[in-house]
Scaffold this motif. Structure first.
Motif, PDB file in Angstrom:
ATOM      1  N   SER A 454      53.013  -7.612  59.418  1.00  0.00           N
ATOM      2  CA  SER A 454      52.755  -6.295  59.017  1.00  0.00           C
ATOM      3  C   SER A 454      51.546  -5.766  58.510  1.00  0.00           C
ATOM      4  N   ILE A 455      51.573  -4.557  58.459  1.00  0.00           N
ATOM      5  CA  ILE A 455      50.868  -3.799  58.464  1.00  0.00           C
ATOM      6  C   ILE A 455      50.736  -3.318  57.406  1.00  0.00           C
ATOM      7  N   ARG A 456      49.181  -3.309  56.513  1.00  0.00           N
ATOM      8  CA  ARG A 456      50.014  -3.232  54.894  1.00  0.00           C
ATOM      9  C   ARG A 456      47.843  -2.224  55.608  1.00  0.00           C
ATOM     10  N   ILE A 457      47.989  -1.302  54.971  1.00  0.00           N
ATOM     11  CA  ILE A 457      46.223  -0.660  54.888  1.00  0.00           C
ATOM     12  C   ILE A 457      45.837   0.076  52.884  1.00  0.00           C
ATOM     13  N   GLU A 458      46.224  -0.760  51.980  1.00  0.00           N
ATOM     14  CA  GLU A 458      46.414  -0.576  50.681  1.00  0.00           C
ATOM     15  C   GLU A 458      45.099   0.091  50.449  1.00  0.00           C
ATOM     16  N   ARG A 459      44.259  -0.252  49.917  1.00  0.00           N
ATOM     17  CA  ARG A 459      42.471   0.093  50.104  1.00  0.00           C
ATOM     18  C   ARG A 459      42.306   1.903  50.371  1.00  0.00           C
ATOM     19  N   GLU A 483      55.511   3.069  55.052  1.00  0.00           N
ATOM     20  CA  GLU A 483      55.326   4.271  53.597  1.00  0.00           C
ATOM     21  C   GLU A 483      54.278   4.656  53.971  1.00  0.00           C
ATOM     22  N   LEU A 484      53.425   5.590  52.994  1.00  0.00           N
ATOM     23  CA  LEU A 484      52.643   6.444  53.213  1.00  0.00           C
ATOM     24  C   LEU A 484      51.960   7.092  51.657  1.00  0.00           C
ATOM     25  N   LEU A 485      50.743   6.693  52.050  1.00  0.00           N
ATOM     26  CA  LEU A 485      49.955   6.437  49.687  1.00  0.00           C
ATOM     27  C   LEU A 485      49.756   8.178  49.569  1.00  0.00           C
ATOM     28  N   LEU A 486      50.379   8.653  49.141  1.00  0.00           N
ATOM     29  CA  LEU A 486      50.163  10.497  49.328  1.00  0.00           C
ATOM     30  C   LEU A 486      49.834  10.854  47.819  1.00  0.00           C
ATOM     31  N   ASP A 487      49.176  11.957  47.282  1.00  0.00           N
ATOM     32  CA  ASP A 487      49.043  12.769  46.478  1.00  0.00           C
ATOM     33  C   ASP A 487      49.803  13.894  46.493  1.00  0.00           C
ATOM     34  N   ALA A 488      50.728  14.356  46.062  1.00  0.00           N
ATOM     35  CA  ALA A 488      51.593  15.728  45.941  1.00  0.00           C
ATOM     36  C   ALA A 488      51.143  16.840  44.378  1.00  0.00           C
ATOM     37  N   ASN A 489      50.286  17.427  45.112  1.00  0.00           N
ATOM     38  CA  ASN A 489      49.963  18.763  44.057  1.00  0.00           C
ATOM     39  C   ASN A 489      51.204  19.416  43.239  1.00  0.00           C
ATOM     40  N   GLU A 490      52.339  19.499  44.126  1.00  0.00           N
ATOM     41  CA  GLU A 490      53.661  19.853  43.705  1.00  0.00           C
ATOM     42  C   GLU A 490      55.070  19.241  44.187  1.00  0.00           C
ATOM     43  N   ALA A 491      55.760  19.222  43.833  1.00  0.00           N
ATOM     44  CA  ALA A 491      57.203  18.740  44.466  1.00  0.00           C
ATOM     45  C   ALA A 491      57.526  19.639  45.929  1.00  0.00           C
ATOM     46  N   THR A 492      57.593  19.383  46.544  1.00  0.00           N
ATOM     47  CA  THR A 492      57.417  19.354  48.446  1.00  0.00           C
ATOM     48  C   THR A 492      58.202  18.990  49.276  1.00  0.00           C
ATOM     49  N   GLN A 493      58.778  19.357  50.045  1.00  0.00           N
ATOM     50  CA  GLN A 493      59.438  18.554  51.326  1.00  0.00           C
ATOM     51  C   GLN A 493      58.123  18.830  52.836  1.00  0.00           C
ATOM     52  N   LEU A 494      57.730  16.876  52.876  1.00  0.00           N
ATOM     53  CA  LEU A 494      56.827  16.692  53.815  1.00  0.00           C
ATOM     54  C   LEU A 494      57.828  16.560  55.016  1.00  0.00           C
ATOM     55  N   GLN A 526      51.429   7.958  45.157  1.00  0.00           N
ATOM     56  CA  GLN A 526      52.821   7.572  45.895  1.00  0.00           C
ATOM     57  C   GLN A 526      53.151   7.202  46.808  1.00  0.00           C
ATOM     58  N   TRP A 527      53.843   5.653  47.303  1.00  0.00           N
ATOM     59  CA  TRP A 527      54.059   5.333  48.618  1.00  0.00           C
ATOM     60  C   TRP A 527      55.318   6.244  48.654  1.00  0.00           C
ATOM     61  N   ALA A 528      55.090   7.052  49.300  1.00  0.00           N
ATOM     62  CA  ALA A 528      56.576   7.375  49.693  1.00  0.00           C
ATOM     63  C   ALA A 528      57.592   6.945  51.284  1.00  0.00           C
ATOM     64  N   LEU A 529      58.540   6.924  51.347  1.00  0.00           N
ATOM     65  CA  LEU A 529      59.651   5.444  52.255  1.00  0.00           C
ATOM     66  C   LEU A 529      59.490   6.805  53.085  1.00  0.00           C
ATOM     67  N   CYS A 530      59.296   6.463  54.653  1.00  0.00           N
ATOM     68  CA  CYS A 530      59.872   7.044  55.990  1.00  0.00           C
ATOM     69  C   CYS A 530      60.515   6.816  56.513  1.00  0.00           C
ATOM     70  N   ASP A 531      62.233   7.063  55.812  1.00  0.00           N
ATOM     71  CA  ASP A 531      63.386   6.478  56.743  1.00  0.00           C
ATOM     72  C   ASP A 531      63.141   6.461  58.364  1.00  0.00           C
ATOM     73  N   LEU A 532      61.628   5.858  59.639  1.00  0.00           N
ATOM     74  CA  LEU A 532      61.737   6.364  60.810  1.00  0.00           C
ATOM     75  C   LEU A 532      62.195   5.281  61.899  1.00  0.00           C
ATOM     76  N   ALA A 533      63.553   4.922  61.563  1.00  0.00           N
ATOM     77  CA  ALA A 533      63.807   3.122  62.696  1.00  0.00           C
ATOM     78  C   ALA A 533      63.253   3.457  64.045  1.00  0.00           C
ATOM     79  N   CYS A 602      45.477   5.310  54.698  1.00  0.00           N
ATOM     80  CA  CYS A 602      47.543   4.101  53.738  1.00  0.00           C
ATOM     81  C   CYS A 602      48.399   3.951  54.112  1.00  0.00           C
ATOM     82  N   LEU A 603      49.040   2.781  55.228  1.00  0.00           N
ATOM     83  CA  LEU A 603      49.888   2.850  55.019  1.00  0.00           C
ATOM     84  C   LEU A 603      50.774   1.179  54.586  1.00  0.00           C
TER      85      LEU A 603
END
Length: 746
Positions: A454-459, A483-494, A526-533, A602-603
């Motif tokens: 699997s592809i894991r870029i975590e650092r 999954e993408l590692l991200l910061d959200a400054n406020e609640a939002t949609q991506l 946050q590790w945000a899960l993207c349901d992209l199949a 990071c993903l």
């Protein structure tokens, strides 16, 4: 004066990069080769006499996974090790040593070929000999060969032999080329002389010569970029002669270029507009770097439509990727931009039929004189592409000698052997798999200590605000999510989209396959899960687009991951409009990887993948093509291994290895940019070969301090075994071990 006759299998005339690679390729295949060059140093326009950057299919980092392999790739990588500062004299040595390392090459420098003996009717000529005068040595040398390769650039040998050629621009209706003029003419691209500067650390005056051009009376200050700190190829636009005859008016063109250079330097030094008081001229070229003259007619004439369509020729023997790059006839005095560029979506193939004469039966050609229209020539003319064509021409000539046939017969009857020979030599061929029936590795069961499942870029090493759309390219055979590692400054949609790239050699979004809208809470890391199949019909690259959102920052790692590239989306051209005219909507410009070079996002992929499994070393593809096409181990500080097992005992006499030298890294021979590391980190450094003999693993070869991509190891004694193991002990900086191909021969 001494009269001499030299009899060899192949004579290569012209020692630019095309001629060098042609000679080396033929010599490595066993042909006796004479390499004849009319200058004291090899390298042509790239040499210390002219000092032009060696540009190629990467387009200075615009195209992905496009750096040349084969002989040109060897010189790029070796120059990086010896000469990452870009000293032109050190580059001369890299080229010279590449030639001198081949015992089958006889090198004749300072030898000007200006006599050709040819026979036969106009439509079926044959060269019997070429004769050159070796300056200062008073030697008149006649070269007699079975095959001749014209790498002179200007095409003098073919011209004297009666080869059909074109000069200037074809009309638009001849090949239906959008960029061709309505009416054919003899206009060509002009020539250039460059200059270098140096900071003396104290005030230096400059008194211009009487012939210096007053550039304030021209359009140059308004239409071109002038900076006191620039030198060398930053001034590629000092170009003139396109409306003249670039050969017969060469001295006139040189004088005008000198007048312009000394006038530009007067403007920099004495106008008061630049911080140049301590600057001095260190070097001014004396040899104009020519761009264009004769183009020979082959069995196929490559044209603009072939380039843009990336036409998959059956006889493809190399690739290009530089933009179609045309310049105004007036050169530096034109009011329009110094160049205009048209990009294809990825690298494009070049056919072997464009590398031999349509009417001279034993003449091949390579370099800027191949069979192409003026418009197509605008991309094939750059030196790394010329070098690729040289390797193909030299290989083709060697097969002509081997089989006693013409280049046309090679194209018609030995095309498969030509391509397979090029692939065995690790040449720059795209989309053709290596399939040598004598390669024992193809029939073995291959296993490995482990591989990336699997592809894991975590650092995380930094973050990047989503001010613009970004792209992420990654190889997939099936994708259950991301999954993408991200910061959200406020609640939002991506908003995130998944695109396929259309062609295996392209790395731009082509067809949207899926999309998702994420609800993100405020929070960091946050590790945000993207349901992209997505399960494509065959393994290929996925292009993930993450839409701009000022409330979100994505995390970046400083540890590259093979097969994964980050992009930034932009609708603005990055070139100065006064110097270069580029249409920013072209996909490879819309998505630029330069900002995130060797800095992936990071993903983590959901599920498992086989894109890095050990059998990848058997699939025959020696370059990225729809995926990395290599075995990649899990990160480890311990040695790892690849193992080849046969049901019956085999006899091993030679092992060939191809390691990953990251052809996405844009290397350069001179000073366009600087790459910090001397050796590509992904290259395997220390390794050994072991054979299973009498139930025990025995080392039959060991290598340390490797810095090359392709290694061939003939064994001093053949080894009978049922299993062979490649043990990988250290890399040049990468945390994983990566192998593209293993070939085993008896």
């Amino acid at each position: 004066m001494r009269q001499e006759i030299v009899k060899v299998d192949i004579t290569v005339i012209g020692g630019g990069l095309a001629g060098v690679c042609a000679a080396v390729a033929a010599a490595r295949l066993g042909s006796k080769v004479a390499l004849v060059h009319n200058r004291p140093v090899l390298g042509g326009n790239s040499s210390s006499e002219v000092r032009v950057w060696v540009c190629g299919a990467t387009g200075h980092g615009i195209h992905r996974y496009a750096r040349e392999t084969g002989i040109m790739g060897e010189m790029f990588v070796e120059n990086q090790y010896r000469n990452k500062e870009g000293n032109p004299y050190y580059w001369d040595l890299v080229v010279l040593e590449t030639v001198r390392n081949e015992p089958n090459i006889s090198l004749y420098l300072n030898t000007d070929v200006h006599e050709v003996e040819a026979e036969g009717p106009e439509d079926d000529r044959r060269i019997k000999s070429v004769t050159g005068w070796m300056m200062a040595s008073e030697r008149r040398i006649r070269f007699e060969s079975e095959q001749y390769i014209d790498c002179t650039g200007d095409g003098l040998v073919g011209f004297l032999a009666g080869a059909k050629y074109r000069l200037g621009r074809e009309s638009k209706d001849e090949y239906q080329e959008a960029w061709a003029p309505d009416v054919a003419d003899e206009i060509t691209l002009g020539s250039t002389i460059l200059f270098y500067t140096r900071d003396e650390g104290r005030s230096v005056k400059y008194v211009p010569p009487s012939f210096a051009r007053d550039i304030t009376q021209t359009t140059i200050p308004l239409k071109r970029v002038i900076r006191s700190g620039d030198s060398g190829c930053h001034y590629w636009w000092i170009e003139w002669g396109g409306e003249h005859d670039t050969v017969h008016d060469n001295e006139k063109i040189r004088d005008e270029l000198w007048a312009a250079i000394y006038g530009i330097w007067d403007y920099i030094k004495n106008s008061g507009q630049f911080d140049a008081d301590n600057m001095t001229l260190e070097w001014v070229g004396a040899v104009p770097g020519k761009r264009e003259y004769r183009r020979f007619v082959g069995d196929y004439v490559l044209n603009q439509n072939d380039i843009l369509a990336q036409r998959e020729f059956e006889d493809r023997i190399g690739f290009g990727g530089w933009s179609i790059d045309l310049h105004p006839p007036q050169g530096m005095y034109a009011e329009e931009s110094g160049s205009k560029h048209l990009y294809m979506d990825g690298v494009y193939p070049i056919p072997f039929r464009s590398l031999y004469s349509v009417n001279v039966s034993n003449m091949l050609m390579a370099g800027r004189n191949i069979s192409a229209t003026h418009v197509a020539f605008g991309t094939t003319r750059v030196m790394a592409t010329c070098a690729v064509l040289g390797e193909a021409a030299g290989t083709g000539a060697a097969l002509c000698v081997k089989h006693g046939v013409t280049p046309r017969t090679v194209a018609q009857e030995y095309r498969h052997e030509l391509q397979q020979t090029l692939l065995k030599q690790d040449a720059s061929v795209i989309g053709v798999a290596y399939a040598d029936p004598h390669d024992l590795a193809r029939t073995a069961k291959v296993e490995a200590s482990n591989y990336m499942r699997s592809i894991r870029i975590e650092r995380s090493d930094e973050t990047a605000m989503l001010a613009e759309d970004v792209g992420i390219l990654l190889p997939v055979d099936q994708l259950s999510g991301l999954e993408l590692l991200l910061d959200a400054n406020e609640a939002t949609q991506l908003e995130i989209e998944l695109w396929s790239t259309g062609r295996p050699e392209n790395y731009v979004p082509y067809t949207k396959e899926a999309s998702v809208l994420l609800d993100l809470p405020a929070g960091e890391r946050q590790w945000a899960l993207c349901d992209l199949a997505w399960k494509p019909s065959q393994p290929q690259n996925a292009f993930i687009i993450v839409k701009a959102n000022a409330a979100v920052e994505l995390h970046l790692s400083h540890e590259p991951m093979t097969g994964v590239i980050g992009f930034v989306g932009t609708n603005t051209t990055r070139a100065a409009a006064t110097t270069e005219n580029r249409e920013a909507s072209q996909p490879v410009l819309t998505w630029s990887m330069k900002k995130y070079a060797r800095k992936p996002f990071c993903l983590r992929t959901v599920g498992t993948t086989e894109v890095y499994c050990p059998s990848q070393v058997q699939n025959g593809f020696i370059r990225p093509y729809g995926g990395p096409n290599m075995w990649v181990s899990e990160p480890s500080n311990e040695p790892q291994w690849l193992e080849f097992l046969w049901e019956e005992t085999v006899l091993v006499k030679e092992v060939q290895l191809v390691f990953n030298d990251d052809v996405n890294e844009d290397l350069i021979n001179l000073h366009h940019h600087r790459t910090d590391f001397e050796v590509i980190p992904e290259l395997v450094k220390d390794y050994s070969l072991q054979a299973l003999i009498d139930g025990e693993w025995r080392t039959i070869h060991r290598e340390t301090d490797n810095r090359k991509r392709k290694r061939t190891h003939p064994l001093s004694q053949p080894v009978a075994t049922s299993a062979l193991r490649l043990v990988l002990e250290a890399t040049n900086g990468c945390s994983r071990f990566e192998v593209i191909r293993v070939s085993i021969y008896s």
